[in-house]
Design an enzyme around this catalytic site. Structure first.
Site, PDB file in Angstrom:
ATOM      1  CB  SER A  43      -7.765  -6.510   0.215  1.00  0.00           C
ATOM      2  OG  SER A  43      -8.882  -5.848  -0.245  1.00  0.00           O
ATOM      3  CG  ASP A  90      -9.453   0.247   3.745  1.00  0.00           C
ATOM      4  OD1 ASP A  90      -9.870   0.626   2.638  1.00  0.00           O
ATOM      5  OD2 ASP A  90      -9.104  -0.927   3.966  1.00  0.00           O
ATOM      6  CG  HIS A 123      -7.447  -1.230   0.797  1.00  0.00           C
ATOM      7  ND1 HIS A 123      -8.146  -1.976   1.724  1.00  0.00           N
ATOM      8  CD2 HIS A 123      -7.202  -2.070  -0.239  1.00  0.00           C
ATOM      9  CE1 HIS A 123      -8.315  -3.201   1.265  1.00  0.00           C
ATOM     10  NE2 HIS A 123      -7.747  -3.280   0.076  1.00  0.00           N
TER      11      HIS A 123
END
Ligand SMILES: CC(=O)N[C@@H](C)C(=O)N[C@@H](C)C(=O)O
Length: 768
Positions: free
Chosen positions: A621, A712, A744
């Site tokens: 991320s 995601d 995610h």
């Protein structure tokens, strides 16, 4: 011996040559051993009839064949010996809780609630167990509610004081959908689908984003465990999402109130997972009456839920002091007010009277305020991701909490009357300590490090609670923290330390808290630091307002066991270092954080701990944002990279993510609050692009592995795919792994396994 079931044709999985297949095979057998290490999720302690303490541990273990987490309960009886030692006596076997979503013992320990959520629209099952058998079983149809929340945020199960009622949070029932037949739309109330009709979709109701797919509105319910009757709690505004419910103490049994957290949704809902910046308040509401039960509310008692914390933008994790005189709660007002998705917490209390009707206007007392800048070694502020349901010592005003303190998770006592905070896990320990439950005034905790599997500790007080030197911690041996001999022996040759990294650009116009050193955890082989260095992996957390703690992580320990050193950097902006450090990053992402990571790498190279030619980086991320920024901005620094659901292009992400406000806040800083819009201008899009890793793509030459979850909602895969395609176009070595059913986190058992197997093989190939 030949595998009799094996195909006669040799099939090599895509992307593997003979050499890497061998490596793949050997790493997979090792990774399997790490994967199987059990994780302790929760624990509850209660007194048995004989007065002795008993502890129930909830354990999970990935089940790769079923691609699910296996959950089971282990029980232990605690005995205190004459010589003051403490023994845990473990039951012979744990009990598997198959298809169990939640299990919560009643406070007395005489009953256990087991909830089984069903797929689709089947009923939710509630079972009440006694010590010997199932006492009751109730099926709640989806017309009353859908699945019970067990997400760790809205989730709460609360037994009332006489253990006859349970309050909980469940998804609202399905709203009516239009019915169509051969002739068109059917007016009125139509029966469920038959072969001559079908249900349409109706209007779209926005949910809370990432990890809440299929969920729209968490609502509050109470079940009577004698009759099985379930009541939705009345008086709560339809659009309010509800969670974290608890029963309020009351002098009169007939007058029962519930306290809960409510999140308004405003004009739209933004993603809430990892985002404590969503405004929320505490409310109280009258508990429902049940048929055949006495119910004596006067006509003057309020029907509608009433807000208790009007003057503060965030209030959650409510807990009543044991005497019922105080309602204590955590607040993330720094996050809500600034716009940072996470920030420093504060702790507050309001007075409560068990005899009178609760009040709307309450004086909110600060118990632990936000710490802006921590003096060296002193308390950096509160960073709690949970609070025990019963966190109280017997004095009635001391709470036990686990909180991040720099890169370590520590155990704290907080006196809610004086506001005093003491670190009671050993101050000399760089390990992370997490409280599981209290056994009276004693603490059952779990302690681990990047290279030490979790161990149970038993903390007891010698002297009085206000003196931190008087907590003793005993090692408790347990079957639930076992790992294989191979894992133990590999990890026994590793060590770790927490390094303090000075800020390179301290002369810039920075606040005091932003000029203080940040931290990096360095894990390596014990004797190898100064000989030929092992190749090193830089591990980068996401957020960016999260922290990499020194607790055990199976994937990191696996990579370390493959012969890599690890440099786990908590760059400025991470939690655990005071609020000024958090707020120093927004508006400077892609530069300040990238430079902090580069400075940490140079720091270990300078100390002779890393070979500059053998460095790789992995991040998820925002950690993937940093990884891809590093290969673009410092093209000679990394020999290999792995980016997991990385943010590569804000300009692309802002239109599709569940947290577009995050893109604004991190890219533009505090002015973002006024400029956020769902329709970014061309000027905004240009700025977004310039702050993103994609803007440095022309310089990249590092072989890069991209791991993407197709479902995601946080960082939609288009971000990673665009970046990977751009690398391919340039002829840079790139491999994409797509996990079609992952969101995610990429943490479903098989996904996690295949991800880290490929990361291990990729890094071995390019860094050895
Ligand atoms: C607030 C948030 O979710 N930010 C993402 C971009 C991110 O970095 N997430 C972190 C928490 C992660 O580890 O996925």
């Amino acid at each position: 011996m030949e595998n009799p079931g094996a195909s006669p044709f040799k099939v090599t999985p895509v992307g593997l040559d003979a050499n890497s297949e061998e490596e793949y095979f050997s790493q997979s057998t090792l990774l399997k051993e790490f994967t199987e290490i059990p994780s302790i999720e929760k624990a509850w302690s209660f007194k048995s009839n004989s007065g002795a303490s008993q502890v129930m541990f909830s354990i999970s273990q990935p089940n790769l064949l079923e691609n699910k987490k296996r959950r089971y309960a282990s029980f232990s009886h605690i005995s205190k010996e004459r010589d003051d030692s403490v023994q845990f006596h473990w039951d012979a076997f744990p009990i598997e809780m198959r298809s169990t979503s939640l299990m919560v013992p009643s406070p007395s320990g005489s009953k256990l609630l087991v909830v089984q959520n069903a797929e689709n629209d089947s009923p939710t099952r509630f079972e009440i167990w006694s010590s010997s058998q199932v006492e009751r079983e109730f099926h709640v149809p989806s017309s009353i509610h859908r699945s019970v929340y067990y997400d760790g945020w809205f989730e709460e199960i609360s037994w009332n004081s006489d253990e006859t009622l349970i309050a909980y949070i469940a998804e609202e029932p399905v709203s009516a959908k239009p019915t169509f037949t051969y002739f068109g739309y059917e007016k009125g109330n139509c029966p469920d689908k038959d072969c001559n009709s079908w249900k349409g979709q109706g209007d779209w109701d926005e949910g809370w984003g990432e990890a809440y797919d299929g969920k729209r509105l968490p609502k509050l319910f109470v079940i009577n465990i004698n009759s099985g009757e379930v009541r939705a709690v009345d008086g709560i505004e339809k659009s309010l999402s509800v969670g974290q419910v608890i029963w309020a103490p009351s002098a009169k049994d007939s007058l029962q109130y519930l306290v809960f957290v409510g999140w308004p949704s405003g004009t739209r809902k933004f993603g809430i997972k990892y985002c404590t910046n969503r405004p929320c308040s505490l409310y109280f509401v009258r508990a429902p009456c049940f048929r055949y039960e006495p119910c004596q509310y006067g006509t003057d008692t309020k029907l509608s839920a009433v807000v208790l914390t009007e003057s503060i933008s965030s209030a959650f994790f409510p807990r009543f002091s044991p005497d019922g005189k105080f309602l204590v709660f955590l607040s993330s007002k720094s996050a809500v007010d600034s716009g940072a998705h996470n920030a420093t917490d504060s702790l507050h209390r309001i007075d409560w009277s068990i005899d009178a009707e609760p009040q709307q206007r309450n004086k909110i007392v600060d118990v632990v305020p936000v710490v802006m800048c921590a003096e060296d070694g002193s308390f950096p502020g509160l960073y709690c991701s949970n609070i025990l349901s019963n966190p109280w010592l017997s004095d009635g005003h001391t709470m036990i909490l686990s909180a991040a303190w720099g890169s370590t998770l520590v155990v704290l006592t907080v006196d809610i009357l004086s506001g005093d905070v003491l670190r009671i896990s050993p101050c000399t320990s760089e390990f992370s300590w997490d409280v599981l439950t209290l056994d009276g005034d004693n603490i059952i905790a779990v302690c681990s490090s990047p290279v030490d599997v979790p161990e149970i500790k038993y903390g007891y007080l010698v002297g009085n609670a206000s003196d931190n030197t008087k907590w003793n911690w005993l090692d408790i041996s347990s079957p639930i923290t076992k790992c294989s001999e191979k894992v133990r022996s590999l990890l026994s040759s590793k060590e770790f330390s927490i390094m303090s990294i000075p800020v390179r650009d301290a002369s810039e116009n920075l606040t005091k808290g932003a000029s203080k050193p940040y931290e990096a955890i360095f894990a390596s082989s014990k004797s190898k630091k100064h000989d030929a260095c092992d190749p090193m992996i830089v591990v980068l957390h996401g957020g960016p307002h999260c922290v990499s703690l020194s607790s055990f992580s199976k994937s990191s320990a696996f990579l370390c066991s493959l012969g890599f050193s690890l440099l786990i950097v908590s760059y400025r902006g991470s939690l655990g270092f005071g609020e000024e450090a958090v707020q120093s990053l927004p508006g400077r992402v892609g530069s300040q954080d990238v430079n902090d990571v580069l400075a940490a790498i140079d720091h270990v190279i300078g100390m002779g701990f890393a070979d500059p030619a053998k460095i790789a980086a992995v991040g998820i991320s925002h950690g993937g944002f940093l990884t891809t920024h590093l290969i673009g901005q410092a093209p000679d620094k990394l020999a290999a990279a792995a980016a997991r659901n990385p943010v590569c292009n804000f300009a692309l992400m802002v239109g599709t993510t569940d947290i577009p406000d995050w893109c604004y806040f991190e890219a533009f800083g505090s002015e973002a609050k006024s400029s956020f819009t769902a329709t970014p201008s061309a000027e905004h899009l240009a700025l977004f692009y310039n702050k993103s890793p994609i803007s440095h793509i022309s310089k990249v030459k590092t072989p890069t592995l991209m791991l993407l979850g197709a479902k995601d909602l946080r960082v939609p895969i288009t971000d990673g795919l665009q970046y990977a395609r751009a690398l391919k176009e340039k002829g840079v070595e790139v491999k994409v792994m797509m996990f079609p059913d992952d969101i995610h986190e990429l943490d479903r058992p098989r996904t996690d396994f295949e991800s880290f197997l490929n990361i291990g093989v990729w890094f071995k190939k390019y860094c050895s």
